[in-house]
Design a protein around this motif. Structure first.
Motif, PDB file in Angstrom:
ATOM      1  N   VAL A  28       0.906  -1.228   0.093  1.00 47.51           N
ATOM      2  CA  VAL A  28      -0.077  -0.039   0.013  1.00 47.51           C
ATOM      3  C   VAL A  28       1.022   1.126   0.097  1.00 47.51           C
ATOM      4  O   VAL A  28       0.350   2.237   0.617  1.00 47.51           O
ATOM      5  CB  VAL A  28      -1.002   0.135   1.304  1.00 47.51           C
ATOM      6  N   PRO A  86     -13.992  -8.069   2.670  1.00 45.67           N
ATOM      7  CA  PRO A  86     -13.235  -7.947   1.627  1.00 45.67           C
ATOM      8  C   PRO A  86     -13.152  -9.156   0.888  1.00 45.67           C
ATOM      9  O   PRO A  86     -13.059 -10.272   1.227  1.00 45.67           O
ATOM     10  CB  PRO A  86     -12.151  -7.436   1.834  1.00 45.67           C
ATOM     11  N   PHE A 136      -1.553   4.218   0.542  1.00 46.38           N
ATOM     12  CA  PHE A 136      -2.501   4.456   1.948  1.00 46.38           C
ATOM     13  C   PHE A 136      -1.850   5.407   2.448  1.00 46.38           C
ATOM     14  O   PHE A 136      -0.780   5.579   2.806  1.00 46.38           O
ATOM     15  CB  PHE A 136      -2.457   3.004   2.760  1.00 46.38           C
ATOM     16  N   THR A 173      -6.797   9.123   4.662  1.00 37.86           N
ATOM     17  CA  THR A 173      -7.975   8.242   4.133  1.00 37.86           C
ATOM     18  C   THR A 173      -8.513   7.083   5.340  1.00 37.86           C
ATOM     19  O   THR A 173      -9.550   6.741   5.373  1.00 37.86           O
ATOM     20  CB  THR A 173      -7.495   7.699   2.960  1.00 37.86           C
ATOM     21  N   GLY A 174      -7.634   6.690   6.064  1.00 38.72           N
ATOM     22  CA  GLY A 174      -8.024   5.863   7.282  1.00 38.72           C
ATOM     23  C   GLY A 174      -7.171   5.394   8.378  1.00 38.72           C
ATOM     24  O   GLY A 174      -5.992   6.092   8.432  1.00 38.72           O
ATOM     25  N   ASP A 182      -6.611  -5.533   3.208  1.00 37.43           N
ATOM     26  CA  ASP A 182      -7.811  -5.834   2.310  1.00 37.43           C
ATOM     27  C   ASP A 182      -8.961  -4.975   3.198  1.00 37.43           C
ATOM     28  O   ASP A 182      -9.958  -4.742   2.496  1.00 37.43           O
ATOM     29  CB  ASP A 182      -8.000  -7.240   2.246  1.00 37.43           C
ATOM     30  N   TYR A 183      -8.735  -5.178   4.638  1.00 30.33           N
ATOM     31  CA  TYR A 183      -9.975  -4.433   5.033  1.00 30.33           C
ATOM     32  C   TYR A 183      -9.972  -2.779   5.359  1.00 30.33           C
ATOM     33  O   TYR A 183     -10.537  -2.390   6.119  1.00 30.33           O
ATOM     34  CB  TYR A 183     -10.108  -5.066   6.406  1.00 30.33           C
ATOM     35  N   GLY A 184      -8.953  -2.402   4.498  1.00 29.08           N
ATOM     36  CA  GLY A 184      -8.835  -0.861   4.549  1.00 29.08           C
ATOM     37  C   GLY A 184      -8.019  -0.192   5.872  1.00 29.08           C
ATOM     38  O   GLY A 184      -8.391   1.163   6.057  1.00 29.08           O
ATOM     39  N   HIS A 194      -4.353   0.488   7.862  1.00 25.50           N
ATOM     40  CA  HIS A 194      -2.960   0.342   7.517  1.00 25.50           C
ATOM     41  C   HIS A 194      -2.769  -0.712   8.812  1.00 25.50           C
ATOM     42  O   HIS A 194      -3.219  -0.450   9.829  1.00 25.50           O
ATOM     43  CB  HIS A 194      -2.169   1.467   7.893  1.00 25.50           C
ATOM     44  N   THR A 215      -6.425  -7.241  -2.489  1.00 23.63           N
ATOM     45  CA  THR A 215      -7.117  -6.081  -3.394  1.00 23.63           C
ATOM     46  C   THR A 215      -5.980  -5.005  -3.470  1.00 23.63           C
ATOM     47  O   THR A 215      -6.665  -3.822  -4.056  1.00 23.63           O
ATOM     48  CB  THR A 215      -8.367  -5.586  -2.558  1.00 23.63           C
ATOM     49  N   THR A 216      -4.988  -5.183  -2.840  1.00 25.41           N
ATOM     50  CA  THR A 216      -4.171  -3.866  -2.986  1.00 25.41           C
ATOM     51  C   THR A 216      -3.517  -3.812  -4.450  1.00 25.41           C
ATOM     52  O   THR A 216      -3.506  -4.503  -5.093  1.00 25.41           O
ATOM     53  CB  THR A 216      -3.000  -3.995  -2.013  1.00 25.41           C
TER      54      THR A 216
END
Ligand SMILES: Cc1ncc(COP(=O)(O)O)c(C=O)c1O
Lengths: 462, 521
Positions: free
Chosen positions: A106, B14, B91, B95-96, B440-442, B444, B498-499
């Motif tokens: 990421v 996810p 990321f 964002t999160g 995948d769960y969003g 970090h 999903t990354t």
């Protein structure tokens, strides 16, 4: 709830209940009573956003910045134009707010930018491997010394030209205390490194030889010749270079240098009163495994897709601890990103055009200023965008007069070069037009007259 | 809003397959160099306005480059698109949640960016005459006083560029301090929980590392310390709360022992966010503290800097501080104080970098402290600790209690360390697998495999930035992931799915490193 937190009283109550604590203070029970502050911090009350903005604006207004006056200051940081896209890109949250890329899946944006940056630095310096940034220029010099001591199996002598930025030499001296190394300085003649003195200073105990080109006085050094003593005695040759002149000057990698490093601020960085900027550091392949700092490397993912990771982490503190090749952790990734955006903006041609423009404008300025009565060149060596003058008047008085007219005329050399008490360093960037240079010349001329006349009057009355 | 902890239902779980690549995965990473097309350009420069002499008339040919550096040839829209596209492959904190232990990923106020960008700050040349940079010097002077109050020490130098640079400053100060007393001491004591920069700095500063063991409660093993404190000890370097998130209740005794033996006391301030307004390193007996402005004081991390690592010091260390120092003199004529740089400090260790430090970072941190004020600073620490303890409680209620228990059964402060030992044994998944699935769960992931003494460590620091809801969601995600592991550990071992790229071959990148784009010429 304060400005940047979200917990309401009700949140707090529910959270404490989940924890099984009766109060916030209970969460601090581990701290022995006698070590608790037991009073409020003596800091002013918090400010609303508008108040904070006004307060900071008022402080900023008390600085004479490069927009509010005509700035010919250089001495390691330069007022080059930074295109709008540098701020636009570096202010993107995606670049601004992540940590060092420890989770590469990421962090591909940051890692790829590092890889691109490293490529550009390799191109500029002519050396095959580059790291992803160090703090700034001067400490990069000291970091090269640490590498050299390791690479030469513990040689402890560091030979440095007085043409190297004074801050870098001072930093090298401070670090050398920790390295238990000796720093030997080599003087300048006619503005450039005394090659005889250099040759005499380098011996079998020398770990590295440090030179800078253009040097602090603006003079282009004969880098090739200056690398010879290091080669001969098995020491590392280290060149401190400014990235912008590398648009037109031969790169250290072609001239026998093991390491090339420098201050990255000229590459579209803010002046920021001296930081944050970034240091760049490139080396010969042989030193890859001793390099300081992060290095991005190319690799593949499990599906064969191209990707980037932090390479060679076994050099680094988090893996190797006391045996690490350096202690650096947080470096200057965002500033280095600004650097690669800037270099992409200039591009292959624009970079050369900028270098040529600077050489020509600077030649004009140098000639124009040296023609003033009481002003002469401090040295006649070729220069790119900065040159040194000798001024036959008290420099501080001359500078004060020019400052009153909104001109920051240059950097006085006296503190760092007592032998040049009358020396003034003048920097020209693409932002200083011919008309600006003429304005400086006219103002300097009349300032010289006034100051000299005042001096004569003073002399007469004495 | 419901009172129930957020639990991850099947509908929001996810994907656990990478069969259909995402759009980002389909896009092959292309560098700015690969986008280069001959004759494209972005910049146009002003005309020189002076004689267009051949360069070789002004600079001898042997000094000139034979061929231009191979920089990309790209237009402005292409540059913008390129960097915007790659930025989305990051990321970020905006964002999160980013509960990266030891890194204090707290919100980066945009006000700070705005005031740092004011021309009076961003466009101020570092060689400007101090007379004409009074606002900047005053800001530095004020920030020094704020940090003194927060650290409980009487002097500050803002110069060091990051935490590790502050550490180096601290050990060079230590060296100078002992030398002034005619002593040459060789050892620096460091707990085995220490961050890697601590031992790396010790070596760089010419000392030898002596490791201190950790006791069963997560603090310094006192008998080990007593047996190692001797006249060769130059310094003790420690973080408190330590990297386990635990405040060492013996800290005063620890500093006392070393002080008595003649050593200096260094406090690694990376964890200052736990105690601001509650306790101060100076009051614990420390001589030198570094403060990571990019952790506790909201400077954005920038994907690996910039930061700043000011140091606060005791009276006995002050004479050795780096130059230049910021000084203030009263003018006495009603004109207000004047600020200046002082270079004349005969015992100073000298300078550790160019100019006076990362001023742009000082502006942001000063704006942060000024915005929060004393109560706000204290609230930041309180909320950081509350959030960490709440998250730990939430996790313990679920499957993490069984597979990812706290490494030490002691009350943690602003961060805590879990051990994935049980997950590895009982489920056959490693901490790394859990971390990758979290992507995948969003979220970090937390810091992994640090501190070293904890088996399969997962170090979690939510900071005061997170809301109760986001903490619930994080706890829910970890629980869901452990549930997946119970069903099929392969789901985690192959994650992420999903990354923008999936697990990368880091070993290959080090075995045969490619650290630049091959030259096109
Ligand atoms: C405990 C601890 N000490 C020291 C450091 C080093 O700080 P910096 O990255 O600013 O050099 C860090 C941060 O990474 C840390 O977490």
């Amino acid at each position: 709830m304060s400005r940047y937190t979200s917990a309401t009283d009700s949140d707090r109550a529910r959270m404490l209940e989940a924890i099984g604590a009766a109060s916030i203070d209970e969460l601090f029970e581990q701290i022995p009573e006698e070590l608790r502050l037991g009073r409020d911090l003596e800091l002013p009350a918090g400010l609303s956003e508008t108040e904070a903005f006004d307060h900071l604006s008022a402080l900023a207004a008390r600085n004479a910045d490069a927009d509010s006056e005509l700035c010919f200051l250089g001495a390691g940081m330069y007022d080059h134009y930074s295109p709008a896209i540098v701020d636009a890109i570096t202010q993107r949250s995606e670049f601004l707010t992540p940590y060092t890329p420890y989770q590469p899946e990421v962090s591909q944006g940051g890692l790829q930018a590092m890889f691109e940056f490293q490529t550009a630095i390799s191109e500029l310096t002519g050396l095959p491997v580059s790291n992803a940034s160090l703090y700034e220029g001067p400490s990069s010099v000291a970091s090269a010394a640490y590498l050299a001591i390791g690479a030469t199996k513990g040689r402890k002598k560091l030979v440095v030209s007085r043409g190297v930025h004074p801050h870098a030499r001072e930093t090298l001296r401070a670090y050398a205390e920790g390295f238990c190394a000796e720093v030997v300085e080599v003087g300048l003649v006619d503005g450039i490194t005394d090659s005889d003195e250099l040759e005499a200073a380098v011996d079998e105990k020398t770990a590295a030889v440090f030179v800078q080109s253009p040097n602090f006085l603006g003079a282009i050094e004969d880098l090739e010749a200056l690398a010879a003593p290091a080669k001969e005695h098995g020491a590392l040759a280290v060149a401190s270079v400014d990235p912008i002149p590398l648009s037109v000057l031969r790169p250290p990698g072609e001239l026998g240098y093991d390491i090339a490093l420098g201050e990255g601020q000229p590459l579209g960085g803010r002046l920021d009163f001296g930081g944050p900027s970034f240091g760049f550091f490139a080396a010969a392949e042989a030193h890859l495994r001793r390099m300081p700092g992060r290095i991005a490397g190319e690799t593949r993912d499990v599906d064969g897709r191209r990707g980037f990771v932090l390479a060679l982490q076994t050099r680094e503190q988090h893996i190797r601890r006391e045996k690490a090749t350096h202690n650096i952790c947080t470096a200057q990734a965002l500033n280095a990103l600004g650097g690669i955006v800037y270099l992409s903006w200039l591009g292959k041609r624009g970079f050369v055009e900028l270098g040529e423009l600077l050489v020509r404008r600077t030649a004009y300025a140098r000639e124009r200023l040296a023609a003033i009565d009481g002003v002469e060149l401090l040295h006649e060596a070729p220069v790119v965008r900065e040159f040194a003058l000798r001024v036959d008047a008290r420099i501080a008085d001359v500078l004060d007069r020019l400052a009153d007219q909104g001109i920051a005329a240059g950097y006085p050399l006296g503190r760092e070069y007592p032998e040049h008490e009358d020396g003034l360093l003048v920097a020209i960037t693409e932002r200083r037009s011919r008309a600006d240079i003429d304005r400086l010349a006219d103002a300097l001329e009349s300032a010289m007259e006034t100051v000299q006349r005042a001096g004569e009057l003073q002399g007469a009355s004495r | 809003m419901s009172d129930e902890p957020t639990s991850v239902t099947e509908s929001v779980r996810p994907p656990a397959t990478a069969e259909i690549p995402t759009p980002q995965q389909r896009e092959r990473a292309t560098t700015i160099f690969e986008r280069s097309v001959e004759d494209r350009r972005a910049a146009t420069l002003p005309p020189a306005g002076v004689a267009e002499a051949e360069l070789s008339e002004l600079i001898p040919k042997r000094f000139l480059r034979a061929r231009p550096a191979e920089l990309p040839e790209v237009s402005e829209p292409e540059i913008v698109r390129h960097y915007n596209r790659i930025s989305r492959r990051n990321f970020d904190l905006d964002t999160g949640p980013y509960p990266l232990g030891s890194c204090t990923m707290k919100h980066n106020p945009r006000l700070n960016e705005r005031v740092a960008a004011l021309p009076g700050h961003a466009r101020l040349h570092p060689a400007q005459d101090p007379k004409r940079a009074q606002g900047a010097l005053e800001l530095m002077w004020l920030l020094e006083r704020q940090l003194e109050e927060i650290c409980g020490l009487p002097h500050v130098s803002l110069q060091p560029s990051a935490g590790s640079h502050g550490e180096l400053a601290g050990l060079l100060l230590t060296r100078a301090f002992h030398a002034e007393r005619g002593e040459q001491r060789s050892k620096v004591l460091i707990p085995d929980t220490a961050h890697g920069t601590n031992p790396a700095t010790v070596t760089m500063a010419g000392f030898e590392v002596v490791k201190l063991a950790t006791d069963e409660r997560g603090g310094v093993e006192m008998d080990d310390l007593r047996s190692k404190v001797d006249p060769e000890v130059a310094c003790l370097m420690i973080t408190n709360p330590n990297t386990l998130g635990l405040f060492d209740p013996n800290i005063a005794e620890i500093t006392g022992l070393v002080r008595e033996a003649g050593g200096t006391l260094y406090y690694d301030g990376a964890n200052l966010n736990a105690i601001m307004g509650h306790s101060r390193p100076g009051d614990m007996g420390f001589d030198i503290v570094h403060v990571n402005l990019h952790k506790s004081f909201s400077q954005p991390h920038g994907g690996g800097g910039p930061g700043a690592g000011p140091i606060a010091v005791s009276e006995r260390i002050e004479p050795f501080l780096p130059v230049p120092r910021v000084v203030r003199a009263e003018t006495g004529n009603g004109a207000g104080p004047r600020y200046d740089f002082d270079y004349e400090k005969p015992l100073s260790i000298g300078r550790l970098r160019g100019f006076a430090g990362n001023f742009g970072v000082f502006v942001r941190s000063y704006a942060y402290i000024a915005s929060l004020g004393g109560p706000g600073i204290k609230d930041a620490s309180e909320t950081a600790v509350l959030n960490a303890r709440y998250l730990l409680a939430k996790l313990s209620e679920g499957r993490a209690g069984k597979y990812l228990p706290a490494a030490f059964d002691e009350p943690a402060m602003h961060e805590f360390v879990l051990s994935g030992g049980p997950a590895k044994k009982q489920l056959g998944v490693r901490t790394l697998d859990i971390a990758k699935r979290l992507l995948d769960y969003g979220f970090h992931p937390p810091t992994v495999y640090f501190p070293l003494l904890v088996d399969e460590a997962l170090m979690v620091e939510p900071t005061e930035t997170e809301t109760r809801e986001s903490l619930d969601a994080l706890a829910g995600a970890i629980d869901a992931i452990l549930e997946e592991a119970e069903a099929d550990p392969e789901t985690l071992r192959r994650a992420p799915y999903t990354t923008p790229v999936r697990r990368l071959d880091e070993a290959a990148a080090s075995r045969k490193p490619t650290v630049r784009q091959p030259s096109s010429s």
